[in-house]
Design a protein around this motif. Sequence first.
Motif, PDB file in Angstrom:
ATOM      1  N   GLY A  24       0.833  -1.187   0.000  1.00 28.93           N
ATOM      2  CA  GLY A  24       0.000   0.000   0.000  1.00 28.93           C
ATOM      3  C   GLY A  24       0.871   1.240   0.000  1.00 28.93           C
ATOM      4  N   TYR A  25       0.389   2.266  -0.630  1.00 27.95           N
ATOM      5  CA  TYR A  25       1.157   3.509  -0.762  1.00 27.95           C
ATOM      6  C   TYR A  25       1.449   4.115   0.608  1.00 27.95           C
ATOM      7  N   ASP A  26       0.418   4.252   1.430  1.00 26.08           N
ATOM      8  CA  ASP A  26       0.586   4.905   2.735  1.00 26.08           C
ATOM      9  C   ASP A  26       1.490   4.109   3.675  1.00 26.08           C
ATOM     10  N   ALA A  27       1.506   2.791   3.546  1.00 27.71           N
ATOM     11  CA  ALA A  27       2.292   1.952   4.452  1.00 27.71           C
ATOM     12  C   ALA A  27       3.755   1.810   4.016  1.00 27.71           C
ATOM     13  N   THR A  28       4.111   2.351   2.869  1.00 23.29           N
ATOM     14  CA  THR A  28       5.486   2.247   2.371  1.00 23.29           C
ATOM     15  C   THR A  28       6.255   3.501   2.735  1.00 23.29           C
ATOM     16  N   SER A  29       7.465   3.311   3.247  1.00 23.94           N
ATOM     17  CA  SER A  29       8.299   4.456   3.618  1.00 23.94           C
ATOM     18  C   SER A  29       9.510   4.555   2.686  1.00 23.94           C
ATOM     19  N   PHE A  48      14.854  11.866  -5.176  1.00 33.07           N
ATOM     20  CA  PHE A  48      13.454  12.213  -4.924  1.00 33.07           C
ATOM     21  C   PHE A  48      13.315  12.761  -3.511  1.00 33.07           C
ATOM     22  N   ARG A  49      12.527  13.823  -3.372  1.00 33.05           N
ATOM     23  CA  ARG A  49      12.306  14.417  -2.044  1.00 33.05           C
ATOM     24  C   ARG A  49      11.247  13.688  -1.233  1.00 33.05           C
ATOM     25  N   SER A  50      10.381  12.925  -1.922  1.00 30.67           N
ATOM     26  CA  SER A  50       9.293  12.242  -1.221  1.00 30.67           C
ATOM     27  C   SER A  50       8.791  11.082  -2.068  1.00 30.67           C
TER      28      SER A  50
END
Length: 187
Positions: A24-29, A48-50
Amino acid sequence: MDLRRTDTRSQLQSVALSLFAEKGYDATSLREIADVLGITKAAVYYHFRSKDEILVSSIEDFLGRLDELLRWGTSSPAGADTRVEVLRRYDALLSGPTALLARLVREGLPAIRDDALRTRISDCYLALFDLLSPPGPHLEGRLRARVALSSLHLGTTSDPEHADESERRAAALAIAEEVLSPRRGAT
């Protein structure tokens, strides 16, 4: 541009898309992305900054390739053969990490926050629908174009019963070509 920088950038995009699809996008750091590649988080920040920037750059890269396809299609002779070749070339664009990107965008994860990018995505797909549709205002032809593209997108989705990606994609392309094929008397 330094080839190593380009390669690392591409690897970051590929790994990030894989993790976004898996966790998941939100769970990936960014830390997890760096760890998978065996690089420091600072090395990720060099490119990449984010993670939003990773996603946006991946989408922009894909849209650049889609723009090339649209230019090729519009400069080719109009007709059923060109429409089928556009479909086949689009299918080729959906391979590898791009399949993950298409799935993420199709599922709406994550929400693309950039209005201009959302508009560009929409414009590209409307142009692709137009290119795949037979000439004229025929509703059936326009719907066939959308169904054909949907088939290709569904071919990028994991299916536990048919885990082989190449088999899924080949079946999806065969269905898309059949759907797009003109009926007798059509052009």
